[in-house]
Enzyme design. Structure first.
Site, PDB file in Angstrom:
ATOM      1  N   ILE A 133       0.840  -1.194   0.000  1.00  0.00           N
ATOM      2  CA  ILE A 133       0.000   0.000   0.000  1.00  0.00           C
ATOM      3  C   ILE A 133       0.877   1.247   0.000  1.00  0.00           C
ATOM      4  O   ILE A 133       0.668   2.166  -0.804  1.00  0.00           O
ATOM      5  CB  ILE A 133      -0.966   0.011   1.203  1.00  0.00           C
ATOM      6  CG1 ILE A 133      -1.876  -1.228   1.173  1.00  0.00           C
ATOM      7  CG2 ILE A 133      -1.818   1.283   1.193  1.00  0.00           C
ATOM      8  CD1 ILE A 133      -2.718  -1.407   2.424  1.00  0.00           C
ATOM      9  N   ARG A 144      -3.955   1.560  11.234  1.00  0.00           N
ATOM     10  CA  ARG A 144      -4.737   1.146  12.391  1.00  0.00           C
ATOM     11  C   ARG A 144      -4.648   2.242  13.451  1.00  0.00           C
ATOM     12  O   ARG A 144      -3.574   2.808  13.661  1.00  0.00           O
ATOM     13  CB  ARG A 144      -4.215  -0.177  12.990  1.00  0.00           C
ATOM     14  CG  ARG A 144      -4.603  -1.425  12.182  1.00  0.00           C
ATOM     15  CD  ARG A 144      -6.093  -1.707  12.278  1.00  0.00           C
ATOM     16  NE  ARG A 144      -6.489  -2.900  11.545  1.00  0.00           N
ATOM     17  CZ  ARG A 144      -6.874  -2.886  10.269  1.00  0.00           C
ATOM     18  NH1 ARG A 144      -6.876  -1.766   9.585  1.00  0.00           N
ATOM     19  NH2 ARG A 144      -7.240  -4.012   9.686  1.00  0.00           N
ATOM     20  N   GLU A 148     -13.535   2.191  16.971  1.00  0.00           N
ATOM     21  CA  GLU A 148     -14.285   2.727  15.836  1.00  0.00           C
ATOM     22  C   GLU A 148     -15.748   2.307  16.025  1.00  0.00           C
ATOM     23  O   GLU A 148     -16.022   1.109  16.071  1.00  0.00           O
ATOM     24  CB  GLU A 148     -13.752   2.143  14.514  1.00  0.00           C
ATOM     25  CG  GLU A 148     -12.395   2.706  14.135  1.00  0.00           C
ATOM     26  CD  GLU A 148     -11.717   1.975  12.977  1.00  0.00           C
ATOM     27  OE1 GLU A 148     -10.551   2.304  12.706  1.00  0.00           O
ATOM     28  OE2 GLU A 148     -12.338   1.084  12.360  1.00  0.00           O
ATOM     29  N   HIS A 201     -13.405   4.562   8.565  1.00  0.00           N
ATOM     30  CA  HIS A 201     -12.695   3.344   8.130  1.00  0.00           C
ATOM     31  C   HIS A 201     -13.192   2.873   6.781  1.00  0.00           C
ATOM     32  O   HIS A 201     -13.757   1.774   6.646  1.00  0.00           O
ATOM     33  CB  HIS A 201     -12.796   2.230   9.172  1.00  0.00           C
ATOM     34  CG  HIS A 201     -11.713   1.192   8.991  1.00  0.00           C
ATOM     35  ND1 HIS A 201     -11.215   0.429  10.018  1.00  0.00           N
ATOM     36  CD2 HIS A 201     -11.027   0.797   7.901  1.00  0.00           C
ATOM     37  CE1 HIS A 201     -10.268  -0.397   9.561  1.00  0.00           C
ATOM     38  NE2 HIS A 201     -10.150  -0.188   8.281  1.00  0.00           N
TER      39      HIS A 201
END
Lengths: 328, 327
Positions: free
Chosen positions: B162, B244, B273, B292
């Site tokens: 990523i 995270r 969350e 998220h």
């Protein structure tokens, strides 16, 4: 005083919501005798002959026949920004005054804005931020989805400096890039960004997941995107406008968004700006609108003032003018 | 019946706002029988022996010793998503069960979101949208400015799949790219995206205009960014988190944002969350938080599901497993 020997430049004012930015004043004063509209109006007799240039910031001051007639030594009107649709070029040219703009300074920031709007719209960013802070949010729903930008097809209408920079950025997202322009670009330029020319705008509209408008506003591009064009677009497509509000037929857009003819729109520009508070576009769920911030960065605005100054000095010193806007 | 021959896979919920997507069921039905947790306790004895795989969806079901003991024929736990910080890898391995994730499927969508957050934050997009619709707006102020992304310095902490895709995108914005990673990437990889390695994270923090966190959550990366790291950052810098929540010391972040130790933050992830509705992070002006949504696209979720199917199929048929995660 040494200051008086410098050519006079007329500006609307300094600071506040519409004046030249305070920290740009130093740049102007280095090369010019800075005269505000208020000072000019209070002392027309003495100042009118000193004004050789006008620096237009945020489309102000307004240039009309009366103002032009009162400035016998005016040589150049330097616009901050690339769009000059707010200026009557014909009128100005009858006075033998040159007009310049700032195409270099605006291009990166505006291209960035186009990308920001495309990503924000596709990923429902603004809506997401609202959910994250809403008092009634208890869980994040997992069936809440946006659409992917990577690998999607971007159709760029208007492939000038800004459009080309958009293409360069979009390529890094592995987007398929189509473009429509008055003139086709050179092959090497197309290949460098992987852009495919669409001679007919219809072809671009029918194939694109994202359509981005990056044209100048001229009589030819006025309401370029209307009911017909919106209907040619995919129902899953998003329209992004970073050029001028009047390039889009706003009433047709309202209808298209209400009836889900297209999926969504993301506009940095409208007509007028701001929209009336009761305008239908402000009530739709499938649109995001930013307050004409295409070049609203510390860096871009500074470079625009610098570029305008360079243009003004070139005109006043009889040198080649970097970005003169000529009547077509 | 042919249906009985397909392996049974346990998941938490099917359908609804929190369950496995019904649109995905048709594809999965060709490969296995998906069973929801609520069916499980009723038929524990029967199903317990049939279940060969667990499909972890949004960190559920919770995999504990009790569950593992009740599934004697369990071969694989297939996680939806790349992060496996919610799984006790040692415990699972002690039962001889494999774990897989879906790192490839998430990478484009997550990198795109990192870029979206950086652009939105820098250009004050969310604030701008509010101004455009606000009943009090009469004029757009000329002195309302954001900062350019083009030409700025991006520091990427965590240069896996990523992070590398973020670098590739950022390069097209003529950004200067620094990165910090456990291991240095090959020279050709660095050159392809114009990324400079910072062996010391401090060097990256001190030079970056944007710091983007793209690491796995492990005991080593827990609270990786705390008070000290925030103070090393430029006061004009923005912190972006797409990995995270616990990678950041949230209390330290609140303080840093309140005292303008850093300029702003943009978070796709927090802990928990969602945040409690009275959390200070929700009240700050110099932060944007998304719920998220790093992989929240139809395409990404479809690819993630297919990856799970492939992982499970491979594990149950003795084939090489594409994305196994080891303790």
């Amino acid at each position: 005083m040494g200051d008086q020997e410098l050519p006079g430049v007329l500006i609307l004012g300094v600071g506040g919501v519409e004046g030249v930015l305070e920290n740009h004043v130093g740049l102007l004063k280095k090369n010019f005798h800075l005269i505000t509209m208020k000072e000019f109006l209070e002392n027309k007799k003495e100042l009118s002959e000193k004004i050789k240039s006008i620096f237009i910031f945020e489309c102000r001051p307004t240039i009309d026949r009366g103002l032009l007639e009162s400035l016998p030594n005016l040589k150049v009107i330097a616009n901050s920004g690339v769009g000059v649709d707010h200026l009557d070029l014909k009128l100005i040219s009858t006075f033998g005054v040159k007009v310049t703009n700032t195409p270099q300074a605006v291009s990166d920031s505006t291209a960035d804005t186009g990308m920001a709007l495309m990503l924000a719209s596709a990923r429902r960013l603004v809506e997401g931020c609202q959910i994250a802070v809403a008092p009634d949010t208890e869980h994040f729903a997992v069936d809440w989805l946006g659409v992917e930008v990577t690998g999607a097809t971007l159709g760029i209408i208007g492939m000038g400096s800004i459009g080309y920079k958009v293409a360069k950025r979009a390529k890094a997202f592995d987007m398929k890039i189509l473009y429509h322009n008055r003139n086709r670009r050179k092959e090497e330029e197309e290949q460098a960004v992987g852009a495919i020319y669409c001679k007919k705008m219809e072809d671009l509209l029918q194939q694109s997941d994202f359509v981005m408008l990056v044209v100048n506003l001229t009589p030819q591009t006025h309401k370029l995107i209307g009911k017909r064009e919106l209907e040619l677009m995919k129902p899953t497509a998003t329209l992004i406008n970073i050029s001028r509000g009047a390039v889009v037929d706003q009433d047709a857009l309202v209808e298209a968004l209400q009836n889900k003819v297209i999926r969504a729109a993301a506009l940095d520009v409208t007509y007028p700006e701001p929209l009336p508070r009761n305008h239908s576009l402000l009530k739709l769920k499938n649109i995001i609108i930013t307050p004409h911030i295409g070049t609203a960065t510390v860096q871009a605005t500074y470079m625009m003032t610098e570029e305008a100054i360079t243009n003004m000095l070139a005109v006043l010193n009889g040198l080649p003018i970097p970005s003169e806007v000529c009547l077509k | 019946m042919e249906e009985k021959e397909l392996p049974y896979v346990l998941t938490d919920t099917i359908g609804g706002p929190h369950g496995v997507y019904l649109e995905h069921m048709e594809f999965m039905k060709k490969y296995f029988n998906l069973v929801a947790m609520k069916e499980f306790p009723e038929n524990q004895k029967y199903l317990g022996e049939k279940i060969k795989a667990i499909y972890i969806w949004w960190q559920k079901p919770a995999v504990n010793r009790e569950l593992l003991q009740s599934l004697p024929n369990l071969k694989i736990i297939a996680n939806f998503g790349a992060g496996v910080d919610h799984l006790d890898l040692k415990l699972i391995s002690s039962f001889g069960v494999k774990v897989t994730n879906t790192p490839l499927a998430v990478s484009n969508a997550t990198a795109d979101l990192g870029m979206a957050l950086m652009l939105a934050s820098s250009r004050r997009l969310v604030e701008g949208c509010q101004i455009t619709v606000s009943p009090d707006t009469e004029q757009f102020a000329a002195d309302w400015l954001g900062e350019d992304v083009t030409g700025a310095t991006l520091g990427i902490i965590g240069m896996g799949r990523i992070g590398y895709k973020v670098a590739k995108r950022a390069k097209a914005f003529d950004m200067k790219i620094l990165y910090h990673n456990r291991n240095r990437r090959k020279e050709e990889e660095e050159q392809a995206v114009g990324a400079c390695f910072c062996e010391k994270m401090e060097d990256l923090l001190q030079q970056s205009d944007f710091v983007m966190l793209v690491v796995n959550l492990t005991p080593q990366t827990h609270k990786l960014i705390g008070k000290r790291e925030l103070e090393l950052m430029k006061p004009t810098a923005t912190l972006i988190n797409i990995c995270r929540g616990p990678v950041i010391d949230q209390d330290a972040l609140v303080e840093a944002l309140q005292n303008k130790v850093i300029k702003a933050a943009a978070l796709d992830v927090t802990y928990p969350e969602p945040l409690p509705r009275d959390h200070p992070l929700l009240k700050l002006k110099n932060i944007i938080i998304t719920p998220h949504i790093g992989t929240a696209t139809k395409q990404a979720r479809w690819l993630m599901m297919k990856s799970i199917v492939e992982n499970i199929f491979s594990a149950l048929n003795g084939l090489p497993i594409p994305n196994e995660v080891f303790p």
